[in-house]
Write a protein that holds these residues in place. Structure first.
Motif, PDB file in Angstrom:
ATOM      1  N   ARG A   1      66.270  14.383 -27.316  1.00 57.49           N
ATOM      2  CA  ARG A   1      65.847  15.765 -27.117  1.00 57.49           C
ATOM      3  C   ARG A   1      66.444  16.377 -25.858  1.00 57.49           C
ATOM      4  NH1 ARG A   1      65.088  19.660 -30.029  1.00 57.49           N
ATOM      5  NH2 ARG A   1      63.764  18.409 -31.407  1.00 57.49           N
ATOM      6  N   HIS A   2      67.020  17.553 -26.021  1.00 60.33           N
ATOM      7  CA  HIS A   2      67.554  18.339 -24.905  1.00 60.33           C
ATOM      8  C   HIS A   2      67.042  19.770 -25.041  1.00 60.33           C
ATOM      9  CE1 HIS A   2      70.208  15.150 -23.499  1.00 60.33           C
ATOM     10  NE2 HIS A   2      70.514  14.926 -24.758  1.00 60.33           N
ATOM     11  N   GLY A   3      67.532  20.692 -24.191  1.00 57.86           N
ATOM     12  CA  GLY A   3      67.080  22.078 -24.268  1.00 57.86           C
ATOM     13  C   GLY A   3      67.844  22.975 -23.327  1.00 57.86           C
ATOM     14  N   VAL A   4      67.391  24.228 -23.228  1.00 60.09           N
ATOM     15  CA  VAL A   4      68.119  25.201 -22.419  1.00 60.09           C
ATOM     16  C   VAL A   4      68.117  24.828 -20.942  1.00 60.09           C
ATOM     17  CG1 VAL A   4      67.776  27.129 -23.993  1.00 60.09           C
ATOM     18  CG2 VAL A   4      66.047  26.641 -22.259  1.00 60.09           C
ATOM     19  N   GLN A   5      67.187  23.989 -20.528  1.00 55.90           N
ATOM     20  CA  GLN A   5      67.164  23.585 -19.122  1.00 55.90           C
ATOM     21  C   GLN A   5      68.381  22.735 -18.765  1.00 55.90           C
ATOM     22  OE1 GLN A   5      65.001  25.226 -17.574  1.00 55.90           O
ATOM     23  NE2 GLN A   5      63.886  25.842 -19.404  1.00 55.90           N
ATOM     24  N   ASP A   6      69.104  22.263 -19.762  1.00 60.36           N
ATOM     25  CA  ASP A   6      70.291  21.453 -19.502  1.00 60.36           C
ATOM     26  C   ASP A   6      71.527  22.295 -19.214  1.00 60.36           C
ATOM     27  OD1 ASP A   6      69.237  18.749 -19.908  1.00 60.36           O
ATOM     28  OD2 ASP A   6      68.916  19.391 -21.966  1.00 60.36           O
ATOM     29  N   LEU A   7      71.420  23.623 -19.327  1.00 64.79           N
ATOM     30  CA  LEU A   7      72.561  24.491 -19.019  1.00 64.79           C
ATOM     31  C   LEU A   7      72.896  24.440 -17.529  1.00 64.79           C
ATOM     32  CD1 LEU A   7      71.694  27.642 -21.142  1.00 64.79           C
ATOM     33  CD2 LEU A   7      73.752  26.251 -21.396  1.00 64.79           C
ATOM     34  N   PRO A   8      74.157  24.736 -17.165  1.00 63.97           N
ATOM     35  CA  PRO A   8      74.501  24.833 -15.743  1.00 63.97           C
ATOM     36  C   PRO A   8      73.677  25.941 -15.081  1.00 63.97           C
ATOM     37  CG  PRO A   8      76.472  24.848 -17.119  1.00 63.97           C
ATOM     38  CD  PRO A   8      75.311  24.994 -18.043  1.00 63.97           C
ATOM     39  N   CYS A   9      73.424  25.800 -13.790  1.00 59.46           N
ATOM     40  CA  CYS A   9      72.688  26.826 -13.049  1.00 59.46           C
ATOM     41  C   CYS A   9      73.638  27.967 -12.682  1.00 59.46           C
ATOM     42  CB  CYS A   9      72.087  26.228 -11.776  1.00 59.46           C
ATOM     43  SG  CYS A   9      70.570  25.331 -12.061  1.00 59.46           S
ATOM     44  N   PHE A  10      73.347  29.168 -13.162  1.00 59.29           N
ATOM     45  CA  PHE A  10      74.139  30.316 -12.754  1.00 59.29           C
ATOM     46  C   PHE A  10      73.819  30.642 -11.294  1.00 59.29           C
ATOM     47  CE2 PHE A  10      74.818  34.846 -12.117  1.00 59.29           C
ATOM     48  CZ  PHE A  10      76.127  34.968 -12.572  1.00 59.29           C
ATOM     49  N   PRO A  11      74.839  30.794 -10.444  1.00 58.21           N
ATOM     50  CA  PRO A  11      74.576  31.031  -9.015  1.00 58.21           C
ATOM     51  C   PRO A  11      74.045  32.444  -8.765  1.00 58.21           C
ATOM     52  CG  PRO A  11      76.941  31.123  -9.467  1.00 58.21           C
ATOM     53  CD  PRO A  11      76.285  30.701 -10.745  1.00 58.21           C
ATOM     54  N   THR A  12      72.883  32.537  -8.146  1.00 53.52           N
ATOM     55  CA  THR A  12      72.267  33.841  -7.865  1.00 53.52           C
ATOM     56  C   THR A  12      72.008  34.054  -6.378  1.00 53.52           C
ATOM     57  OG1 THR A  12      70.041  32.940  -8.120  1.00 53.52           O
ATOM     58  CG2 THR A  12      71.098  33.831 -10.098  1.00 53.52           C
ATOM     59  N   GLY A  13      72.462  33.145  -5.547  1.00 53.83           N
ATOM     60  CA  GLY A  13      72.134  33.255  -4.130  1.00 53.83           C
ATOM     61  C   GLY A  13      70.727  32.732  -3.897  1.00 53.83           C
ATOM     62  N   VAL A  14      69.885  33.507  -3.224  1.00 50.68           N
ATOM     63  CA  VAL A  14      68.538  33.034  -2.904  1.00 50.68           C
ATOM     64  C   VAL A  14      67.542  33.361  -4.002  1.00 50.68           C
ATOM     65  CG1 VAL A  14      68.905  33.162  -0.418  1.00 50.68           C
ATOM     66  CG2 VAL A  14      68.056  35.168  -1.622  1.00 50.68           C
ATOM     67  N   ALA A  15      67.853  34.305  -4.885  1.00 49.48           N
ATOM     68  CA  ALA A  15      66.906  34.731  -5.911  1.00 49.48           C
ATOM     69  C   ALA A  15      66.803  33.683  -7.019  1.00 49.48           C
ATOM     70  CB  ALA A  15      67.342  36.071  -6.503  1.00 49.48           C
ATOM     71  N   SER A  16      65.630  33.638  -7.667  1.00 46.04           N
ATOM     72  CA  SER A  16      65.487  32.803  -8.852  1.00 46.04           C
ATOM     73  C   SER A  16      66.231  33.451 -10.004  1.00 46.04           C
ATOM     74  CB  SER A  16      64.008  32.652  -9.217  1.00 46.04           C
ATOM     75  OG  SER A  16      63.489  33.895  -9.691  1.00 46.04           O
ATOM     76  N   HIS A  17      66.480  32.693 -11.060  1.00 49.83           N
ATOM     77  CA  HIS A  17      67.170  33.250 -12.223  1.00 49.83           C
ATOM     78  C   HIS A  17      66.368  34.398 -12.817  1.00 49.83           C
ATOM     79  CE1 HIS A  17      69.205  29.159 -12.370  1.00 49.83           C
ATOM     80  NE2 HIS A  17      70.171  30.025 -12.180  1.00 49.83           N
ATOM     81  N   GLN A  18      65.058  34.218 -12.919  1.00 48.05           N
ATOM     82  CA  GLN A  18      64.230  35.269 -13.502  1.00 48.05           C
ATOM     83  C   GLN A  18      64.262  36.541 -12.647  1.00 48.05           C
ATOM     84  OE1 GLN A  18      62.825  35.086 -16.457  1.00 48.05           O
ATOM     85  NE2 GLN A  18      61.757  37.063 -16.403  1.00 48.05           N
TER      86      GLN A  18
END
Length: 571
Positions: free
Chosen positions: A263-280
Motif C-alpha cells: 500500500r502506498h498513497g499521495v503522501q509518497d509524492l515528492p515535497c513541492f518546495p514552498t519555503g516556510v509555508a505548509s502545502h495547504q
C-alpha cells in the motif's frame, strides 16, 4: 502442509501461461496456505497478485527469479520484510537498467548491496549450484553454496530441490541433498510452477517456441517435455517428496516469516518546495489570489463558499502537495509558451480552474466538484493534461530535471496478443508453411480466425513436409491455442503520458527498466497496478490538435506559424 514458493505467471513474458489471478484462484482451490509470485526479473504482476489474494485465505508472497551473471544463472529470492521488498525492487532495477531493453543481468556486487530482508533459495536447474552439479563439479557447487550462505546468513539461505520427473532430476536432487548436508543448509521443496492447471503445458510449449523463434520440434531442448510444471496440491507434493517431509514443512515456515505490504498513497509524492509555508497554506494563498483576479476584488459569496469547500476536501484527503506539483508542471509549460490544457472531471474543480490547470469555470457552468473529488471515494485524483505534442518532450525533461531520475519515471503498458500476432506465433510453432501463415494473418483481422480457417483450409492443401499434411486436428489445435493465448502479455511498452513521481527513490517502491526511447525509464507497473497500490500517476499527454491551434494562432498573428500565444493554454 505445503506452500508454493516458486511460481511464474504470464508476466514471466513468453515463459508463463496463467494470470496472477488464475494462479491465486487455483491456490485457493488447493487450500494452499501461501503462494509466492517469482516471475523472471520482474514484479509486473505484484499488484494484481496482491489484489487477487484478498479474501481467499491464501497469503501472497513477493519474490523474483533473478538472472545472475554473464552465464544467466537463476536465483530465487523472497521478500521477508518491507525492507526485503525494497531490496527486490533495487536488485531488479540494477539488473534491468544495466542491460539492454528486455534483458536483465544482476551482478554479485548488486546482490551484495541489496540483499537485506531477503530469503534466498538456491534456484532451479538453471541455478549456479545446480549447474555445477549437473556438470559434475561438486567442489564448485559447494563453494557457490557457501558464498550465498555467508551473504544471506544461515537462517535465510535454503537449498531448493524440485522433482518434475525430467531426465536427471533424481541425480540432481541427490547431489543437492548431499551438498545441503555438507554446508548444513536447510532444504526446501518447490515445483517451479509455470501454469495453474496441467493442461497449460501445451500453451507453455508454444510460448517457449516463440521465445526461441522456432517450431515446437526445433525448440525441443528448451521445452520441459512433460506437464509437471503446474500448481500442485500438498498431497501431490507429499508423494513426490515422501522421503523429505522436512522440505515441505520448511515452505510453510518460510511463508509465515514473510510479511510485506504494497500500500502506498499521495503522501509518497515528492515535497513541492514552498519555503516556510505548509502545502495547504501555499495552495490557499494561490487560490485566493487567483479568485480575486478572476472574480474581482470582492468575489461573490457562492465563489468563496465553493473555494472553501474544495480546499477543505483537499486538506482532508491530503492532496495539497499533489495540486501544487500539477500546477508547477502547467506553470512551466505556460512560461515556455507550450500550449496545454487539463481535461476530464478535473474541470469540475474551482481550484483546478484557479490554478490554470483547466480552462472551465465550474461556477459559470454549475459543475459538481464531487464528480472529481469526494471524501467518500477513496481514490487517487486523476488530472489529465494535454500538451501540444511537438513540445511535450520539453515538459517531460522538465519533470525529470525538477525531481530527478531517481524519483520520476513513466508508467508501462503491456503489449498483449491479438488475433494477428496470435496466429503468427502459434502457427509458426506448429510448423505451418510461411505462405499459409501470411494468408491467415492477413485474413484474420477481416473475417476472424474461424471463418478464415474455413476458407483457407479448403484452398490450402499445402504440406509442412512431403508426407505430413496439415490435418483437421492440427487446424483445431491452432484455433484452440490462438484462443488461449489471446490477451497474454507479450512484451513491455510505455504509457503514452503517465508519469510516476515519488519522494523516496522509485527503485525502492517498484522496479525500473529502460524504455525503447533513449532518455526514458519506465516503472514495472501499468496504470491499473499503480491505482491498485495507491501510487499517483500524473498524465502528461501529447495532443497534436494543440500544436495545430498554436500554428494557426501564429499565422493569424502574422508571424508565419512560428509563434503565438501558447501561454494562454485554451483552445
Amino acid at each position: 502442509m505445503y506452500a508454493e514458493l516458486h511460481c511464474h505467471s504470464w508476466f514471466s513474458l513468453l515463459d508463463g501461461v496463467s494470470s496472477p489471478e488464475a494462479l491465486m484462484a487455483r491456490a485457493a482451490e488447493l487450500a494452499l496456505p501461501a503462494l509466492a509470485l517469482t516471475d523472471h526479473d520482474a514484479l509486473y504482476g505484484a499488484a494484481a497478485f496482491w489484489r487477487a489474494a484478498q479474501g481467499t485465505g491464501v497469503k501472497p508472497l513477493f519474490g523474483v527469479e533473478l538472472t545472475m551473471g554473464g552465464a544467466s544463472h537463476h536465483l530465487t529470492l523472497l521478500a521477508e520484510t518491507d525492507a526485503g521488498y525494497a531490496s527486490l525492487c533495487q536488485l531488479i532495477s540494477a539488473a534491468r537498467l544495466g542491460s539492454s531493453k528486455g534483458q536483465a543481468q544482476a551482478s554479485w556486487d548488486d546482490l551484495t548491496r541489496h540483499h537485506r530482508g531477503l530469503i534466498a533459495l538456491s534456484g532451479c536447474r538453471q541455478g549456479l549450484i545446480a549447474q555445477h552439479l549437473l556438470a559434475g563439479d561438486e567442489a564448485q557447487a559447494l563453494r557457490a553454496a557457501q558464498e550465498l550462505q555467508a551473504l544471506f546468513g544461515r537462517e535465510r539461505f535454503f537449498i531448493e530441490v524440485q522433482q518434475q520427473l525430467r531426465p536427471g532430476d533424481q541425480r540432481l536432487m541427490q547431489g543437492l541433498l548431499r551438498l545441503a548436508s555438507r554446508c548444513e543448509a536447510p532444504v526446501v521443496a518447490t515445483n517451479n510452477v509455470h501454469y495453474a492447471q496441467e493442461a497449460g503445458y501445451r500453451l507453455h510449449d508454444v510460448l517457449l517456441a516463440s521465445r526461441c523463434h522456432a517450431t515446437l520440434e526445433a525448440s525441443y531442448a528448451q521445452r520441459r517435455g512433460n506437464s509437471e510444471a503446474h500448481l500442485k496440491s500438498a498431497a501431490e507434493m507429499a508423494r513426490l517428496f515422501a522421503d523429505r517431509p522436512d522440505a515441505l514443512r520448511q515452505t510453510v515456515e518460510i511463508a509465515q516469516r514473510c510479511q510485506v505490504s504494497l500500500r502506498h498513497g499521495v503522501q509518497d509524492l515528492p515535497c513541492f518546495p514552498t519555503g516556510v509555508a505548509s502545502h495547504q497554506a501555499y495552495l490557499v494563498e494561490l487560490c485566493q489570489t487567483a479568485l480575486q483576479r478572476r472574480h474581482g476584488s470582492e468575489p461573490g459569496e457562492r465563489a468563496r463558499r465553493l473555494l472553501a469547500h474544495e480546499l477543505a476536501v483537499i486538506e482532508q484527503l491530503g492532496l495539497a502537495n499533489y495540486f501544487l506539483i500539477v500546477w508547477d508542471i502547467v506553470r512551466f509549460a505556460r512560461g515556455q509558451g507550450i500550449r496545454c490544457q487539463g481535461r476530464g472531471s478535473a474541470a469540475n474543480s474551482l481550484v483546478a480552474y484557479l490554478l490554470g490547470i483547466t480552462p472551465i469555470d465550474p461556477l459559470v457552468h454549475d459543475l459538481v466538484f464531487e464528480r472529481f473529488l469526494s471524501p467518500e471515494r477513496a481514490t487517487t485524483p486523476d488530472i489529465d493534461i494535454d500538451f501540444q505534442a511537438d513540445r511535450r518532450e520539453e515538459v517531460i525533461q522538465y519533470i525529470y530535471g525538477r525531481y530527478g531520475r531517481q524519483h520520476a519515471a513513466m508508467a508501462c503498458t503491456f503489449v498483449t496478443y491479438r488475433q494477428r500476432s496470435a496466429v503468427r506465433d502459434v502457427a509458426k510453432a506448429l510448423d505451418f508453411p510461411p505462405d499459409l501463415i501470411d494468408a491467415l494473418a492477413e485474413a484474420v483481422d477481416r473475417r476472424g480466425l474461424e471463418e478464415s480457417w474455413r476458407e483457407l483450409s479448403s484452398s490450402f492443401s499445402l504440406q509442412r513436409t512431403a508426407d505430413a499434411p496439415i490435418d483437421r486436428r492440427t487446424w483445431q489445435l491452432l484455433l484452440q491455442l490462438c484462443q488461449e493465448i489471446q490477451h497474454l502479455p507479450r512484451h513491455l511498452g510505455i504509457h503514452n503520458g503517465g508519469f510516476v513521481l515519488s519522494r523516496q527513490p522509485l527503485a525502492e517502491i517498484v522496479p525500473l527498466e529502460p524504455a525503447a526511447m533513449p532518455g526514458r525509464t519506465v516503472v514495472q507497473w501499468d496504470k491499473e497496478a499503480l491505482e491498485e497500490v495507491g501510487l499517483v500517476k500524473i498524465d502528461v499527454l501529447g495532443l497534436r490538435m494543440l500544436g495545430a491551434v498554436e500554428e494557426a494562432m501564429g499565422w493569424a498573428e502574422g508571424d508565419g506559424g512560428d509563434g503565438g500565444t501558447g501561454g494562454t493554454g485554451g483552445t
